[in-house]
Motif scaffolding. Sequence first.
Motif, PDB file in Angstrom:
ATOM      1  N   ASN A  99       0.829  -1.208   0.000  1.00 20.14           N
ATOM      2  CA  ASN A  99       0.000   0.000   0.000  1.00 20.14           C
ATOM      3  C   ASN A  99       0.862   1.256   0.000  1.00 20.14           C
ATOM      4  OD1 ASN A  99      -2.394  -1.456   0.032  1.00 20.14           O
ATOM      5  ND2 ASN A  99      -2.595  -1.400   2.255  1.00 20.14           N
ATOM      6  N   CYS A 100       1.925   1.239   0.786  1.00 23.72           N
ATOM      7  CA  CYS A 100       2.834   2.398   0.839  1.00 23.72           C
ATOM      8  C   CYS A 100       3.414   2.692  -0.534  1.00 23.72           C
ATOM      9  CB  CYS A 100       3.958   2.141   1.841  1.00 23.72           C
ATOM     10  SG  CYS A 100       3.457   2.137   3.576  1.00 23.72           S
ATOM     11  N   VAL A 107       6.989   6.989   1.036  1.00 26.89           N
ATOM     12  CA  VAL A 107       7.994   6.567   0.053  1.00 26.89           C
ATOM     13  C   VAL A 107       7.499   6.976  -1.331  1.00 26.89           C
ATOM     14  CG1 VAL A 107       6.962   4.293  -0.352  1.00 26.89           C
ATOM     15  CG2 VAL A 107       9.429   4.600  -0.673  1.00 26.89           C
ATOM     16  N   LYS A 108       8.422   7.100  -2.276  1.00 27.39           N
ATOM     17  CA  LYS A 108       8.028   7.429  -3.638  1.00 27.39           C
ATOM     18  C   LYS A 108       7.213   6.294  -4.242  1.00 27.39           C
ATOM     19  CE  LYS A 108       9.948   8.785  -8.124  1.00 27.39           C
ATOM     20  NZ  LYS A 108      11.200   9.025  -8.897  1.00 27.39           N
ATOM     21  N   ARG A 109       6.182   6.643  -5.001  1.00 26.69           N
ATOM     22  CA  ARG A 109       5.349   5.616  -5.632  1.00 26.69           C
ATOM     23  C   ARG A 109       6.192   4.702  -6.515  1.00 26.69           C
ATOM     24  NH1 ARG A 109      -0.213   8.636  -7.709  1.00 26.69           N
ATOM     25  NH2 ARG A 109      -1.076   9.033  -5.636  1.00 26.69           N
ATOM     26  N   ASP A 110       5.924   3.415  -6.394  1.00 22.67           N
ATOM     27  CA  ASP A 110       6.688   2.422  -7.153  1.00 22.67           C
ATOM     28  C   ASP A 110       5.782   1.219  -7.380  1.00 22.67           C
ATOM     29  OD1 ASP A 110       8.382   0.417  -8.064  1.00 22.67           O
ATOM     30  OD2 ASP A 110      10.073   1.078  -6.850  1.00 22.67           O
ATOM     31  N   LEU A 111       5.156   1.170  -8.546  1.00 23.53           N
ATOM     32  CA  LEU A 111       4.176   0.114  -8.831  1.00 23.53           C
ATOM     33  C   LEU A 111       4.806  -1.271  -8.826  1.00 23.53           C
ATOM     34  CD1 LEU A 111       1.289  -0.639  -9.512  1.00 23.53           C
ATOM     35  CD2 LEU A 111       1.795  -0.199 -11.925  1.00 23.53           C
ATOM     36  N   ALA A 112       6.007  -1.386  -9.365  1.00 26.08           N
ATOM     37  CA  ALA A 112       6.673  -2.688  -9.414  1.00 26.08           C
ATOM     38  C   ALA A 112       6.924  -3.218  -8.005  1.00 26.08           C
ATOM     39  CB  ALA A 112       7.990  -2.578 -10.176  1.00 26.08           C
ATOM     40  N   SER A 113       7.398  -2.358  -7.110  1.00 22.47           N
ATOM     41  CA  SER A 113       7.654  -2.769  -5.721  1.00 22.47           C
ATOM     42  C   SER A 113       6.346  -3.083  -5.011  1.00 22.47           C
ATOM     43  CB  SER A 113       8.406  -1.671  -4.970  1.00 22.47           C
ATOM     44  OG  SER A 113       9.695  -1.493  -5.507  1.00 22.47           O
ATOM     45  N   SER A 114       5.294  -2.325  -5.340  1.00 20.94           N
ATOM     46  CA  SER A 114       3.984  -2.576  -4.742  1.00 20.94           C
ATOM     47  C   SER A 114       3.480  -3.966  -5.111  1.00 20.94           C
ATOM     48  CB  SER A 114       2.983  -1.518  -5.219  1.00 20.94           C
ATOM     49  OG  SER A 114       1.691  -1.783  -4.720  1.00 20.94           O
ATOM     50  N   ILE A 115       3.551  -4.295  -6.394  1.00 21.02           N
ATOM     51  CA  ILE A 115       3.098  -5.605  -6.862  1.00 21.02           C
ATOM     52  C   ILE A 115       3.921  -6.722  -6.226  1.00 21.02           C
ATOM     53  CG2 ILE A 115       3.013  -7.117  -8.886  1.00 21.02           C
ATOM     54  CD1 ILE A 115       2.177  -4.659 -10.514  1.00 21.02           C
ATOM     55  N   ARG A 116       5.232  -6.519  -6.138  1.00 22.93           N
ATOM     56  CA  ARG A 116       6.104  -7.527  -5.533  1.00 22.93           C
ATOM     57  C   ARG A 116       5.718  -7.775  -4.063  1.00 22.93           C
ATOM     58  NH1 ARG A 116      10.372  -5.615  -7.234  1.00 22.93           N
ATOM     59  NH2 ARG A 116      10.983  -4.290  -5.484  1.00 22.93           N
ATOM     60  N   SER A 117       5.426  -6.707  -3.329  1.00 21.58           N
ATOM     61  CA  SER A 117       5.043  -6.853  -1.919  1.00 21.58           C
ATOM     62  C   SER A 117       3.695  -7.554  -1.786  1.00 21.58           C
ATOM     63  CB  SER A 117       4.977  -5.470  -1.251  1.00 21.58           C
ATOM     64  OG  SER A 117       6.251  -4.866  -1.211  1.00 21.58           O
ATOM     65  N   TYR A 118       2.743  -7.192  -2.654  1.00 25.15           N
ATOM     66  CA  TYR A 118       1.434  -7.854  -2.634  1.00 25.15           C
ATOM     67  C   TYR A 118       1.577  -9.348  -2.957  1.00 25.15           C
ATOM     68  CZ  TYR A 118      -1.010  -3.317  -2.570  1.00 25.15           C
ATOM     69  OH  TYR A 118      -1.493  -2.075  -2.238  1.00 25.15           O
ATOM     70  N   THR A 131      -6.586  -9.817  -3.470  1.00 25.86           N
ATOM     71  CA  THR A 131      -7.631  -8.989  -4.088  1.00 25.86           C
ATOM     72  C   THR A 131      -7.020  -7.759  -4.744  1.00 25.86           C
ATOM     73  OG1 THR A 131      -9.266  -9.709  -2.445  1.00 25.86           O
ATOM     74  CG2 THR A 131      -9.737  -7.672  -3.648  1.00 25.86           C
ATOM     75  N   GLN A 132      -6.069  -7.136  -4.060  1.00 22.67           N
ATOM     76  CA  GLN A 132      -5.423  -5.947  -4.610  1.00 22.67           C
ATOM     77  C   GLN A 132      -4.656  -6.267  -5.888  1.00 22.67           C
ATOM     78  OE1 GLN A 132      -6.084  -2.934  -4.247  1.00 22.67           O
ATOM     79  NE2 GLN A 132      -4.671  -1.909  -2.850  1.00 22.67           N
ATOM     80  N   LEU A 133      -4.011  -7.427  -5.908  1.00 28.02           N
ATOM     81  CA  LEU A 133      -3.293  -7.860  -7.108  1.00 28.02           C
ATOM     82  C   LEU A 133      -4.244  -8.014  -8.293  1.00 28.02           C
ATOM     83  CD1 LEU A 133      -0.716 -10.560  -5.924  1.00 28.02           C
ATOM     84  CD2 LEU A 133      -0.199  -8.434  -7.149  1.00 28.02           C
ATOM     85  N   LYS A 134      -5.380  -8.648  -8.046  1.00 27.32           N
ATOM     86  CA  LYS A 134      -6.365  -8.849  -9.110  1.00 27.32           C
ATOM     87  C   LYS A 134      -6.874  -7.508  -9.623  1.00 27.32           C
ATOM     88  CE  LYS A 134      -7.891 -13.390  -7.446  1.00 27.32           C
ATOM     89  NZ  LYS A 134      -8.971 -14.148  -6.776  1.00 27.32           N
ATOM     90  N   THR A 135      -7.081  -6.551  -8.720  1.00 28.07           N
ATOM     91  CA  THR A 135      -7.553  -5.227  -9.105  1.00 28.07           C
ATOM     92  C   THR A 135      -6.531  -4.512  -9.978  1.00 28.07           C
ATOM     93  OG1 THR A 135      -8.829  -5.012  -7.048  1.00 28.07           O
ATOM     94  CG2 THR A 135      -8.321  -2.981  -8.241  1.00 28.07           C
ATOM     95  N   LEU A 136      -5.262  -4.580  -9.594  1.00 32.86           N
ATOM     96  CA  LEU A 136      -4.201  -3.934 -10.363  1.00 32.86           C
ATOM     97  C   LEU A 136      -4.075  -4.551 -11.752  1.00 32.86           C
ATOM     98  CD1 LEU A 136      -1.417  -3.493  -7.659  1.00 32.86           C
ATOM     99  CD2 LEU A 136      -2.714  -1.684  -8.773  1.00 32.86           C
ATOM    100  N   ARG A 137      -4.184  -5.865 -11.820  1.00 30.55           N
ATOM    101  CA  ARG A 137      -4.064  -6.539 -13.117  1.00 30.55           C
ATOM    102  C   ARG A 137      -5.240  -6.188 -14.030  1.00 30.55           C
ATOM    103  NH1 ARG A 137      -1.937 -12.003 -10.131  1.00 30.55           N
ATOM    104  NH2 ARG A 137       0.295 -11.498 -10.224  1.00 30.55           N
TER     105      ARG A 137
END
Length: 208
Positions: A99-100, A107-118, A131-137
């Motif tokens: 989420n961060c 922290v600076k937005r980083d979609l790749a790091s967000s997906i990796r953490s999820y 659920t968040q992963l499915k939403t992003l995809r």
Amino acid sequence: QDVEEAIEWYRRSADGGYTQALHNLGVCYERGEGVPQNQMEAVRLYQLAADRGNAAAQCNLGFAYDMGMGVPMDRAKAFIWYHESAERGNPVAQFNLGNCYLYGWGVKRDLASSIRSYEQAAAQGHVEADTQLKTLRQFHKTVQKQEFIVVVLVCVARADGVVEHWSQVCEEEVPQRAAGVMSRPESDQRTWEEVFEWFSRVACCLLW
């Protein structure tokens, strides 16, 4: 009676330096279970356990800073503690860390790091992370489809002579987008604002 006995054992174990006892005692103070509710005392205990490497306490300490619970809100510190806990494999911390990165909290937005953490959290059965992963995809697929449609419309308009004043930016950008739009990776860094900006450029060309 059972709660009071548990509190006593937590205290004894905490005095002996057992980090899980410090964490559990902190939870009791946070929730007011067996002791008067005291969020500042909960944070103090979480801090003691977190400093000694307890992942659950690190996650809870991050949450305290995230929500301003017993301490002033500080999302930069929340991110630090979530990261520490996530590195030790705590799935809740991994989700919160995602989420961060996604929203730019501390922290600076980083979609790749967000997906990796999820993904790390979801692999351990964290339902919200999955659920968040499915939403992003799904968002990624929707944006791809929308971009492709706009590219087609622009190309048709250009072929029909509707577009007379084709800017240099779009002259170069649209073919590149058309070529790569269906193969863009899920870790693409674009935000909603960037998507809107590009759509606006193309719309301006159609309106000339």
